[in-house]
Design an enzyme around this catalytic site. Sequence first.
Site, PDB file in Angstrom:
ATOM      1  N   ARG A  28       1.462  -0.590  13.061  1.00 28.60           N
ATOM      2  CA  ARG A  28       0.853  -0.715  11.726  1.00 28.60           C
ATOM      3  C   ARG A  28       0.122  -2.035  11.532  1.00 28.60           C
ATOM      4  NH1 ARG A  28       2.888   2.816   7.687  1.00 28.60           N
ATOM      5  NH2 ARG A  28       2.868   4.803   8.758  1.00 28.60           N
ATOM      6  N   ARG A  41     -10.671   0.133   2.468  1.00 32.08           N
ATOM      7  CA  ARG A  41      -9.972   1.334   2.001  1.00 32.08           C
ATOM      8  C   ARG A  41     -10.281   1.657   0.530  1.00 32.08           C
ATOM      9  NH1 ARG A  41      -6.783   4.649  -0.153  1.00 32.08           N
ATOM     10  NH2 ARG A  41      -4.590   5.001   0.380  1.00 32.08           N
ATOM     11  N   ASP A  77      -3.311   8.905  11.569  1.00 28.63           N
ATOM     12  CA  ASP A  77      -1.915   9.141  11.173  1.00 28.63           C
ATOM     13  C   ASP A  77      -1.365  10.292  11.998  1.00 28.63           C
ATOM     14  OD1 ASP A  77       0.160   8.303   9.000  1.00 28.63           O
ATOM     15  OD2 ASP A  77       0.301  10.472   9.168  1.00 28.63           O
TER      16      ASP A  77
HETATM   17  O1  CP3 Z   1      -0.003   1.498  13.793  1.00 29.15           O
HETATM   18  C1  CP3 Z   1      -1.168   1.565  13.349  1.00 29.15           C
HETATM   19  O2  CP3 Z   1      -1.744   0.578  12.820  1.00 29.15           O
HETATM   20  C2  CP3 Z   1      -1.959   2.827  13.580  1.00 29.15           C
HETATM   21  C3  CP3 Z   1      -2.043   3.733  12.497  1.00 29.15           C
HETATM   22  C4  CP3 Z   1      -0.829   4.525  12.061  1.00 29.15           C
HETATM   23  C5  CP3 Z   1      -0.637   4.940  10.712  1.00 29.15           C
HETATM   24  N1  CP3 Z   1       0.454   5.746  10.666  1.00 29.15           N
HETATM   25  C6  CP3 Z   1      -1.490   4.559   9.603  1.00 29.15           C
HETATM   26  C7  CP3 Z   1      -1.003   4.722   8.224  1.00 29.15           C
HETATM   27  C8  CP3 Z   1       0.225   5.053  12.809  1.00 29.15           C
HETATM   28  C9  CP3 Z   1       0.540   4.876  14.282  1.00 29.15           C
HETATM   29  C10 CP3 Z   1       1.018   5.832  11.914  1.00 29.15           C
HETATM   30  C11 CP3 Z   1       2.197   6.593  12.369  1.00 29.15           C
HETATM   31  C12 CP3 Z   1       3.064   7.230  11.367  1.00 29.15           C
HETATM   32  N2  CP3 Z   1       2.702   7.833  10.197  1.00 29.15           N
HETATM   33  C13 CP3 Z   1       4.458   7.401  11.539  1.00 29.15           C
HETATM   34  C14 CP3 Z   1       5.257   6.952  12.730  1.00 29.15           C
HETATM   35  C15 CP3 Z   1       5.512   5.497  12.729  1.00 29.15           C
HETATM   36  C16 CP3 Z   1       6.303   4.964  11.557  1.00 29.15           C
HETATM   37  O3  CP3 Z   1       5.756   4.185  10.783  1.00 29.15           O
HETATM   38  O4  CP3 Z   1       7.483   5.316  11.451  1.00 29.15           O
HETATM   39  C17 CP3 Z   1       4.939   8.072  10.413  1.00 29.15           C
HETATM   40  C18 CP3 Z   1       6.369   8.460  10.121  1.00 29.15           C
HETATM   41  C19 CP3 Z   1       3.811   8.351   9.571  1.00 29.15           C
HETATM   42  C20 CP3 Z   1       3.787   9.067   8.283  1.00 29.15           C
HETATM   43  C21 CP3 Z   1       3.313   8.183   7.195  1.00 29.15           C
HETATM   44  N3  CP3 Z   1       1.983   7.862   6.965  1.00 29.15           N
HETATM   45  C22 CP3 Z   1       4.090   7.557   6.187  1.00 29.15           C
HETATM   46  C23 CP3 Z   1       5.593   7.650   6.046  1.00 29.15           C
HETATM   47  C24 CP3 Z   1       3.192   6.846   5.375  1.00 29.15           C
HETATM   48  C25 CP3 Z   1       3.544   6.096   4.129  1.00 29.15           C
HETATM   49  C26 CP3 Z   1       4.153   4.795   4.407  1.00 29.15           C
HETATM   50  C27 CP3 Z   1       3.132   3.719   4.334  1.00 29.15           C
HETATM   51  O5  CP3 Z   1       3.163   2.823   5.197  1.00 29.15           O
HETATM   52  O6  CP3 Z   1       2.333   3.745   3.407  1.00 29.15           O
HETATM   53  C28 CP3 Z   1       1.883   7.036   5.898  1.00 29.15           C
HETATM   54  C29 CP3 Z   1       0.616   6.468   5.405  1.00 29.15           C
HETATM   55  C30 CP3 Z   1      -0.099   5.543   6.340  1.00 29.15           C
HETATM   56  N4  CP3 Z   1      -0.263   5.737   7.676  1.00 29.15           N
HETATM   57  C31 CP3 Z   1      -0.761   4.335   5.990  1.00 29.15           C
HETATM   58  C32 CP3 Z   1      -1.343   3.819   7.156  1.00 29.15           C
HETATM   59  C33 CP3 Z   1      -2.191   2.591   7.307  1.00 29.15           C
HETATM   60  C34 CP3 Z   1      -0.881   3.768   4.603  1.00 29.15           C
HETATM   61  C35 CP3 Z   1      -2.079   4.418   3.981  1.00 29.15           C
HETATM   62  C36 CP3 Z   1      -2.726   3.635   2.901  1.00 29.15           C
HETATM   63  O7  CP3 Z   1      -2.326   3.830   1.749  1.00 29.15           O
HETATM   64  O8  CP3 Z   1      -3.656   2.864   3.184  1.00 29.15           O
END
Ligand code: CP3
Length: 346
Positions: A28, A41, A77
């Site tokens: 992340r 964003r 994602d």
């Molecule tokens: O690592 C990176 O920078 C690459 C991008 C990436 C995202 N999600 C971007 C994202 C990766 C590798 C993921 C994987 C992901 N997504 C996982 C596995 C890893 C982990 O964190 O456990 C899971 C379970 C998800 C599902 C997901 N997507 C959740 C639970 C959330 C909400 C939590 C949060 O951090 O907001 C997301 C949204 C998400 N995925 C965001 C980003 C940058 C936030 C979106 C935003 O509002 O800008």
Amino acid sequence: MAELTATERLLRSCRGEPVDRPPVWLMRQAGRYLPEYRRVREGTSFLEMCSDVERAVEVSLQPIDLVGSEAVILFSDIFVPVPAMGVEVDFAPGPTLATPIRTRAQVEALQATDPRQSVPYVFEIIRRLRAALTEREIPLLGFAGAPFTLAAYMVEGGGSRLFPILKAMMYREPDVLRELLARLADLVVDYLNAQIEAGAQAVQLFDTWAGILGPEEYRDWIVPSHREIAERIDRSAAPLILYVNGGAHVLDDMLDAGSDVISLDWRVDMGEAARRAGSRLSVQGNLDPCALAAGPEQIRRSVEEIARAARPARGHILNLGHGCLPETPVEGVRAFTDAARSLAVA
Ligand code: CP3
């Protein structure tokens, strides 16, 4: 040893070949803790961001210069390839499904899809990133969610602490859940192979929720699926990093899953994990993301301690134990990558 390029350092570490020092990147690393990310964003939904090639490339690259990361992970994602199966997914901010998948009929209605056709923009983002990164000799990682973690959200309908609906399905209708996992495994294999073909140089499989299972269930439901994915993807072209969150109680099973690297969270004792990994596989991790709130000196000491503890493993990639949080201080991330760069040669 002569100084390696960032690409050599990461790929050699994945494969357990000698390196000058551990490479560093952060899960992340492109995210809301960066004001520059928030600016790009602004006014767009997260899913729009993921399919907007220009913007996705821009935010993927931000962590190199802004925080000194030595690898780029595709901005996307784990749920991006899922809607093409015929499932509606929203982000609020985590994935939510208005109609969760809970019956055999729903599982059987899921469509097999070719991600190259359904989400072509993902591979365009990868190709553009590789073109931008080759000259800088920085490696590009692809990724996918593991079947169990994808299924967890799909059955529950969204995030949860304990995933009781998913677990009830596991005990009441194991065949339905196994069928769902099998279909997701096919999707994940195609998706990762297509990313490798487009230019991803290593891939990470995220099994964020596998740790909610006890040891016996983990061996039954998780290990065979990880092994299958490890066998079906082109690991000669791109090593596989396996991330499990909350898996300290199943460490040996994680090591046994056929990946090249295991990525550990901060609840795992790095020294113990590295000894067990030994010459078999490499380790990644595992600073608590919250520890980036500390001052630079304390972060440096933590990094030195993790790197020292990881030495018995054939390779080590410095990373966090989970992703950067929206609250993560940018200075803390910089201190983390600075500390990695100043690590003495082993
Ligand atoms: O690592 C990176 O920078 C690459 C991008 C990436 C995202 N999600 C971007 C994202 C990766 C590798 C993921 C994987 C992901 N997504 C996982 C596995 C890893 C982990 O964190 O456990 C899971 C379970 C998800 C599902 C997901 N997507 C959740 C639970 C959330 C909400 C939590 C949060 O951090 O907001 C997301 C949204 C998400 N995925 C965001 C980003 C940058 C936030 C979106 C935003 O509002 O800008």
